[in-house]
Design a protein around this motif. Structure first.
Motif, PDB file in Angstrom:
ATOM      1  N   GLU A   1      28.046  37.837  45.668  1.00  0.00           N
ATOM      2  CA  GLU A   1      27.598  36.563  45.370  1.00  0.00           C
ATOM      3  C   GLU A   1      26.189  36.220  46.424  1.00  0.00           C
ATOM      4  O   GLU A   1      25.328  35.607  46.767  1.00  0.00           O
ATOM      5  N   SER A   2      27.318  36.012  47.599  1.00  0.00           N
ATOM      6  CA  SER A   2      26.784  35.704  48.586  1.00  0.00           C
ATOM      7  C   SER A   2      25.756  36.590  49.028  1.00  0.00           C
ATOM      8  O   SER A   2      24.113  35.859  49.747  1.00  0.00           O
ATOM      9  N   ILE A   3      25.480  37.361  48.851  1.00  0.00           N
ATOM     10  CA  ILE A   3      24.271  38.078  48.712  1.00  0.00           C
ATOM     11  C   ILE A   3      22.897  38.021  47.864  1.00  0.00           C
ATOM     12  O   ILE A   3      22.107  38.187  48.194  1.00  0.00           O
ATOM     13  N   LYS A   4      23.421  37.856  47.260  1.00  0.00           N
ATOM     14  CA  LYS A   4      22.520  37.667  46.069  1.00  0.00           C
ATOM     15  C   LYS A   4      22.374  35.858  46.069  1.00  0.00           C
ATOM     16  O   LYS A   4      20.710  35.701  46.003  1.00  0.00           O
ATOM     17  N   LEU A   5      23.082  35.325  46.892  1.00  0.00           N
ATOM     18  CA  LEU A   5      22.057  33.712  47.081  1.00  0.00           C
ATOM     19  C   LEU A   5      21.658  34.447  47.956  1.00  0.00           C
ATOM     20  O   LEU A   5      20.646  33.571  48.529  1.00  0.00           O
ATOM     21  N   TYR A   6      21.935  34.689  49.214  1.00  0.00           N
ATOM     22  CA  TYR A   6      21.068  35.208  50.356  1.00  0.00           C
ATOM     23  C   TYR A   6      19.939  35.378  50.369  1.00  0.00           C
ATOM     24  O   TYR A   6      18.835  35.060  50.371  1.00  0.00           O
ATOM     25  N   GLU A   7      19.663  36.280  49.319  1.00  0.00           N
ATOM     26  CA  GLU A   7      18.634  37.254  48.756  1.00  0.00           C
ATOM     27  C   GLU A   7      17.597  35.654  48.027  1.00  0.00           C
ATOM     28  O   GLU A   7      16.203  36.035  48.202  1.00  0.00           O
ATOM     29  N   ARG A   8      18.324  35.315  46.764  1.00  0.00           N
ATOM     30  CA  ARG A   8      17.159  34.540  46.378  1.00  0.00           C
ATOM     31  C   ARG A   8      17.069  32.968  47.229  1.00  0.00           C
ATOM     32  O   ARG A   8      15.457  32.322  47.428  1.00  0.00           O
ATOM     33  N   GLY A   9      17.396  32.735  48.622  1.00  0.00           N
ATOM     34  CA  GLY A   9      17.598  32.028  49.410  1.00  0.00           C
ATOM     35  C   GLY A   9      16.149  32.153  50.464  1.00  0.00           C
ATOM     36  O   GLY A   9      15.116  31.636  50.782  1.00  0.00           O
ATOM     37  N   ALA A  10      16.276  33.703  50.692  1.00  0.00           N
ATOM     38  CA  ALA A  10      15.260  34.043  51.275  1.00  0.00           C
ATOM     39  C   ALA A  10      13.226  33.812  50.465  1.00  0.00           C
ATOM     40  O   ALA A  10      12.869  33.215  51.089  1.00  0.00           O
ATOM     41  N   LYS A  11      14.004  34.421  49.491  1.00  0.00           N
ATOM     42  CA  LYS A  11      12.633  34.134  49.019  1.00  0.00           C
ATOM     43  C   LYS A  11      12.149  32.191  48.477  1.00  0.00           C
ATOM     44  O   LYS A  11      11.142  32.130  48.155  1.00  0.00           O
TER      45      LYS A  11
ATOM     46  N   MET B   1      23.180  28.402  40.853  1.00  0.00           N
ATOM     47  CA  MET B   1      21.717  29.426  41.155  1.00  0.00           C
ATOM     48  C   MET B   1      20.746  29.912  39.947  1.00  0.00           C
ATOM     49  O   MET B   1      21.374  30.183  38.466  1.00  0.00           O
ATOM     50  N   SER B   2      19.405  28.687  39.765  1.00  0.00           N
ATOM     51  CA  SER B   2      18.815  29.513  38.849  1.00  0.00           C
ATOM     52  C   SER B   2      18.436  30.681  38.315  1.00  0.00           C
ATOM     53  O   SER B   2      18.284  31.809  39.764  1.00  0.00           O
ATOM     54  N   ASP B   3      17.498  30.965  37.361  1.00  0.00           N
ATOM     55  CA  ASP B   3      17.281  32.357  36.767  1.00  0.00           C
ATOM     56  C   ASP B   3      15.635  31.267  36.521  1.00  0.00           C
ATOM     57  O   ASP B   3      15.369  32.972  36.147  1.00  0.00           O
ATOM     58  N   THR B   4      15.281  31.313  36.841  1.00  0.00           N
ATOM     59  CA  THR B   4      13.707  30.773  36.692  1.00  0.00           C
ATOM     60  C   THR B   4      13.098  31.031  38.143  1.00  0.00           C
ATOM     61  O   THR B   4      13.929  31.397  39.470  1.00  0.00           O
ATOM     62  N   PRO B   5      12.018  32.145  38.162  1.00  0.00           N
ATOM     63  CA  PRO B   5      11.401  33.092  38.708  1.00  0.00           C
ATOM     64  C   PRO B   5      11.308  31.958  39.608  1.00  0.00           C
ATOM     65  O   PRO B   5      10.641  31.058  39.281  1.00  0.00           O
TER      66      PRO B   5
ATOM     67  N   GLU C   1      16.539  23.722  45.361  1.00  0.00           N
ATOM     68  CA  GLU C   1      17.631  24.507  44.958  1.00  0.00           C
ATOM     69  C   GLU C   1      17.577  25.646  46.474  1.00  0.00           C
ATOM     70  O   GLU C   1      18.916  25.892  46.632  1.00  0.00           O
ATOM     71  N   LEU C   2      17.453  25.358  46.625  1.00  0.00           N
ATOM     72  CA  LEU C   2      17.079  25.695  48.768  1.00  0.00           C
ATOM     73  C   LEU C   2      18.787  25.207  49.172  1.00  0.00           C
ATOM     74  O   LEU C   2      19.331  26.493  50.065  1.00  0.00           O
ATOM     75  N   GLU C   3      19.065  24.190  49.302  1.00  0.00           N
ATOM     76  CA  GLU C   3      19.579  23.341  49.464  1.00  0.00           C
ATOM     77  C   GLU C   3      21.172  23.841  48.967  1.00  0.00           C
ATOM     78  O   GLU C   3      21.914  23.821  49.622  1.00  0.00           O
ATOM     79  N   ASN C   4      21.487  24.216  48.172  1.00  0.00           N
ATOM     80  CA  ASN C   4      22.141  24.616  47.407  1.00  0.00           C
ATOM     81  C   ASN C   4      22.229  25.177  47.498  1.00  0.00           C
ATOM     82  O   ASN C   4      23.850  26.237  47.664  1.00  0.00           O
ATOM     83  N   VAL C   5      21.542  26.437  47.635  1.00  0.00           N
ATOM     84  CA  VAL C   5      22.420  28.190  47.619  1.00  0.00           C
ATOM     85  C   VAL C   5      22.643  27.775  49.459  1.00  0.00           C
ATOM     86  O   VAL C   5      24.050  28.857  49.705  1.00  0.00           O
ATOM     87  N   VAL C   6      21.832  26.977  50.206  1.00  0.00           N
ATOM     88  CA  VAL C   6      22.392  27.323  51.648  1.00  0.00           C
ATOM     89  C   VAL C   6      24.590  26.742  51.752  1.00  0.00           C
ATOM     90  O   VAL C   6      25.143  26.572  52.390  1.00  0.00           O
ATOM     91  N   SER C   7      24.258  25.068  50.609  1.00  0.00           N
ATOM     92  CA  SER C   7      25.918  24.804  50.785  1.00  0.00           C
ATOM     93  C   SER C   7      26.274  25.631  49.672  1.00  0.00           C
ATOM     94  O   SER C   7      27.332  25.450  50.821  1.00  0.00           O
TER      95      SER C   7
END
Length: 80
Positions: free
Chosen positions: A34-44, A1-5, A17-23
């Motif tokens: 970590e799943s929760i953080k990934l989900y939140e990042r994916g939503a953004k 997961m990237s730290d880039t805004p 990045e979204l494809e990576n999160v979904v994967s």
């Protein structure tokens, strides 16, 4: 997961990045926190991609075509 805004990512970067999160989430090998953080990042990321697509659609819709079918200018987006 990237730290880039998310707002600083191009459409292509965000979709990759979204494809990576979904994967990662589909894999099921990520801890709950970590799943929760990934989900939140994916939503953004999804929201950012949707906004970029809408912006592109508006730009395409604003193109005026001349009598011969070639672009002759644009219509202000507010007029759409």
């Amino acid at each position: 997961m990237s730290d880039t805004p998310v707002t600083e990512l191009s459409f292509e970067q965000a979709i990759a990045e979204l494809e990576n999160v979904v994967s990662q989430l589909d894999n099921g090998q990520v801890a709950l926190d970590e799943s929760i953080k990934l989900y939140e990042r994916g939503a953004k990321l999804k929201e950012h991609c949707d906004a970029k697509l809408k912006e592109a659609e508006e730009k395409v819709a604003a193109i005026k075509l001349g009598e011969n079918g070639t672009p002759s200018g644009t219509t202000p987006v507010e007029g759409l």
